[in-house]
Design a protein around this motif. Sequence first.
Motif, PDB file in Angstrom:
ATOM      1  N   ARG A 190      58.546  20.352 -11.600  1.00 40.63           N
ATOM      2  CA  ARG A 190      58.634  18.847 -11.152  1.00 40.63           C
ATOM      3  C   ARG A 190      57.542  17.671 -11.641  1.00 40.63           C
ATOM      4  O   ARG A 190      57.920  17.051 -12.159  1.00 40.63           O
ATOM      5  N   LYS A 191      56.274  18.427 -11.238  1.00 38.10           N
ATOM      6  CA  LYS A 191      55.219  17.581 -11.687  1.00 38.10           C
ATOM      7  C   LYS A 191      54.996  17.446 -13.216  1.00 38.10           C
ATOM      8  O   LYS A 191      54.879  16.303 -13.833  1.00 38.10           O
ATOM      9  N   LYS A 192      55.273  18.401 -14.015  1.00 38.39           N
ATOM     10  CA  LYS A 192      55.213  18.423 -15.297  1.00 38.39           C
ATOM     11  C   LYS A 192      56.427  17.614 -15.900  1.00 38.39           C
ATOM     12  O   LYS A 192      56.239  16.626 -17.097  1.00 38.39           O
ATOM     13  N   LEU A 193      57.634  17.464 -15.386  1.00 39.31           N
ATOM     14  CA  LEU A 193      58.702  16.622 -15.901  1.00 39.31           C
ATOM     15  C   LEU A 193      58.138  15.224 -15.580  1.00 39.31           C
ATOM     16  O   LEU A 193      58.641  14.214 -16.365  1.00 39.31           O
ATOM     17  N   ALA A 194      57.731  15.074 -14.060  1.00 38.40           N
ATOM     18  CA  ALA A 194      57.436  13.657 -13.759  1.00 38.40           C
ATOM     19  C   ALA A 194      56.439  12.807 -14.597  1.00 38.40           C
ATOM     20  O   ALA A 194      56.512  11.703 -14.859  1.00 38.40           O
ATOM     21  N   SER A 195      55.692  13.530 -15.135  1.00 38.51           N
ATOM     22  CA  SER A 195      54.543  13.019 -16.021  1.00 38.51           C
ATOM     23  C   SER A 195      54.387  13.803 -17.275  1.00 38.51           C
ATOM     24  O   SER A 195      53.554  13.969 -17.680  1.00 38.51           O
TER      25      SER A 195
END
Length: 406
Positions: A190-195
Motif C-alpha cells: 500500500r505504501k509503495k503504491l500510494a507514493s
Amino acid sequence: MSEIINNREQQTTTTNKRQAILKQIFKDLHAGKNVKEVKAHFDAFIGKITIDEISQLQHDFGDLSVEEMHRLHAKHTEIFKGAIEEVEKMNKPEEQPGHPIHTFKLENNELENLVNNQLKVHLDQFELEDSQENVLSLLEDINLLLDIDKHYSRKENLIFPYLETYGIYGPTNNMWRINDFIRDAIKDARKKLASYNGDKHAVIEVINFVIQEVITMIYREENILFPMALNNFTEDEWVKIARESDEIGYCLIAPTEVWKPERHALDEKAISEGYIKMETGLLSLKQLELLLNHLPVDITFIDQDDVVRYFSHGKERIFARTKAVIGRTVQNCHPPRSVHVVEELLADFKAGRKDTEDFWIKFRDKYVYIRYFAVRDENGVYIGTLEFTQNINPIKAIEGEKRIMS
C-alpha cells in the motif's frame, strides 16, 4: 483379555513409531534436506497424517529470520498437501450459516476471489504498463485486502486461546508470526503504491509475495487449523466464539444468520445478587460490574502468574478484547514481536524496580494513554498488574473553565 492388551500395546508401539518417524522427517526438513527426498520418505513410511498427529508435532522455531520462517512453512505445506486424512462427521455444525468456521470459510472464498480475480489481473496489467490508472486499481485492491486483519484477529484472539487450553501451541507461536508477515507485506504494498516512484520491480515483488502467502495461509487454515479446532472444541466453546466475533468484526463479508446449535448447554445465569463487603463500602456483584463498565476508561487485570483475570466491558472499547482471553497468559495475547516489551515490564514490576509505566500512542482517530500499575498487597507483595487505557483527545481539547451544567 490378553488379546485386547496385546492389541493396545501394538497400537501404542505403532503410534510411537509413527511419531518418531514424523519427528525425524521434520528434523531433516529443518536441517535443509531436499524436500523431494523428505516427501518421498514421508509418503513411504507415513502416507496419510491425521490432524491430531500434526498438533502433536511441536516445532520450536526460535528466533528465525522472516526468510527462514517462510522457507520452513512452505516446506511443511508441501509435505502435508494431499496427505491429511479427512474426518467424517455425521453432523457438521460448521456447515451451518453463522458458525465461526462457516464464516471463516466464506471470508476465505472472498479473499481468494479478490486475490485471483482482481489483484492478479490488475498486477498483470501493471506489469505491462505502470500507468496511474493501473497503480490506482492495484491500490484499491490492496485497500480491500487490508480487511484481512479482522480475519486474522478473530483467529488469534478466539481460536488460538482455546487451542492452548488443549495443549496445542503451534498455531499461536508460528501462524501468528506468518499472519504478521502478511499484514506487513500488505501495508508495504500500500505504501509503495500510494507514493509510487517508478520502482516497478519492488511493487511486483511485494504483491506477488502477498498473493502467494494469502493463498497458502488459506490452505493452512482450511486443512490444518480449522479441522484441528473442530476436533477439539466443544459446542459451548463454538457458541462463545460466535458471540465474541462481532466485537472484532469480519473480513469483506459478514454472517447473515446467527448460529443456533441444536443442543446448547451454556448456562445463562444472571449475575448473582450476592454482596461484596470492602473496606470502604458494600456493593452487589451487579453494582460492581456496572460501575466498572461505566468508567470512561478500559481496565484489564492480570494476576501474579501473568494470567488475564478480568477486563472491563464498556460501550466503546479502544482495543478489542474477547472473553476468550480470560485464563490466558498475557504473553499469548500479544503478537510475538511485542512479547519482549511485555516481559520486560512485568519483570520490572515483579522485581520492585518499577511501580508504573506509561505509554501514549496515536490510534486511528484517538490519542491513547496507556498506563500500567503494579498491584501490591499491604505487605508489598506483587499480586498482579493493572492496565488502564484512555482516549485523552477530549481532555487535551479542554480550555478555560466550566462552572455550570450544560
